[in-house]
Design a protein around this motif. Structure first.
Motif, short mmCIF file in Angstrom:
data_model
loop_
_atom_site.label_atom_id
_atom_site.label_comp_id
_atom_site.label_asym_id
_atom_site.label_seq_id
_atom_site.Cartn_x
_atom_site.Cartn_y
_atom_site.Cartn_z
N LEU A 11 -22.84 6.94 -8.77
CA LEU A 11 -22.30 8.45 -8.19
C LEU A 11 -23.32 8.89 -7.09
N THR A 91 -14.16 6.31 -3.02
CA THR A 91 -14.27 6.03 -4.44
C THR A 91 -13.37 5.08 -4.97
N GLN A 119 -18.24 0.44 -10.23
CA GLN A 119 -17.47 1.56 -9.73
C GLN A 119 -18.70 2.31 -8.60
N THR A 121 -18.36 6.06 -6.90
CA THR A 121 -17.76 7.48 -7.06
C THR A 121 -18.46 8.14 -6.13
N SER A 123 -18.85 11.90 -4.71
CA SER A 123 -18.37 13.33 -4.78
C SER A 123 -18.27 14.21 -3.81
#
Length: 124
Positions: A11, A91, A119, A121, A123
């Motif tokens: 993230l 993302t 993954q 991601t 934000s």
């Protein structure tokens, strides 16, 4: 046979950076073209970048050109994707792939081996 394992996802805030790694097993890693693809929820898998076996030629999707850099280390049997200035549209699950004798780098079917994905991601 080539086994690929991605790492480095996570993230990150918009505008940030991540570096993905793709560790390959197999003695013939240096002969393969390496590619990175990504798949966002509800979308098809799309090409991100590719690098030829020697590392001398690289190819990028227009959406990442100037922000992402693909590289490889044939001694470490590892390919990398440096991702800068990330935004929410980046993302996705990122996959590395290996192929031999590729004619059209963005075509999924040209690649023989795939990793399990990592993954990313972003934000906003």
């Amino acid at each position: 046979q080539v086994r690929l394992v991605e790492s480095g996802g996570g993230l990150v805030q918009a505008g940030g950076s991540l570096r993905l790694s793709c560790a390959a097993s197999g003695r013939t890693f240096s002969t393969y073209t390496m590619g990175w693809f990504r798949q966002a929820p509800g979308k098809e898998r799309e090409f991100v970048a590719a690098i030829k076996w020697s590392g001398g030629s690289t190819y990028y999707a227009d959406s990442v050109k100037g922000r992402f850099t693909i590289s490889r280390d044939n001694v470490k049997n590892t390919a990398y994707l440096q991702m800068n200035t990330l935004n929410a549209e980046d993302t996705a699950v990122y996959y590395c792939a290996a192929g031999y004798g590729i004619k059209w780098y963005p075509r999924n079917s040209e690649y023989d081996y795939w990793g399990q994905g990592t993954q990313v991601t972003v934000s906003s």
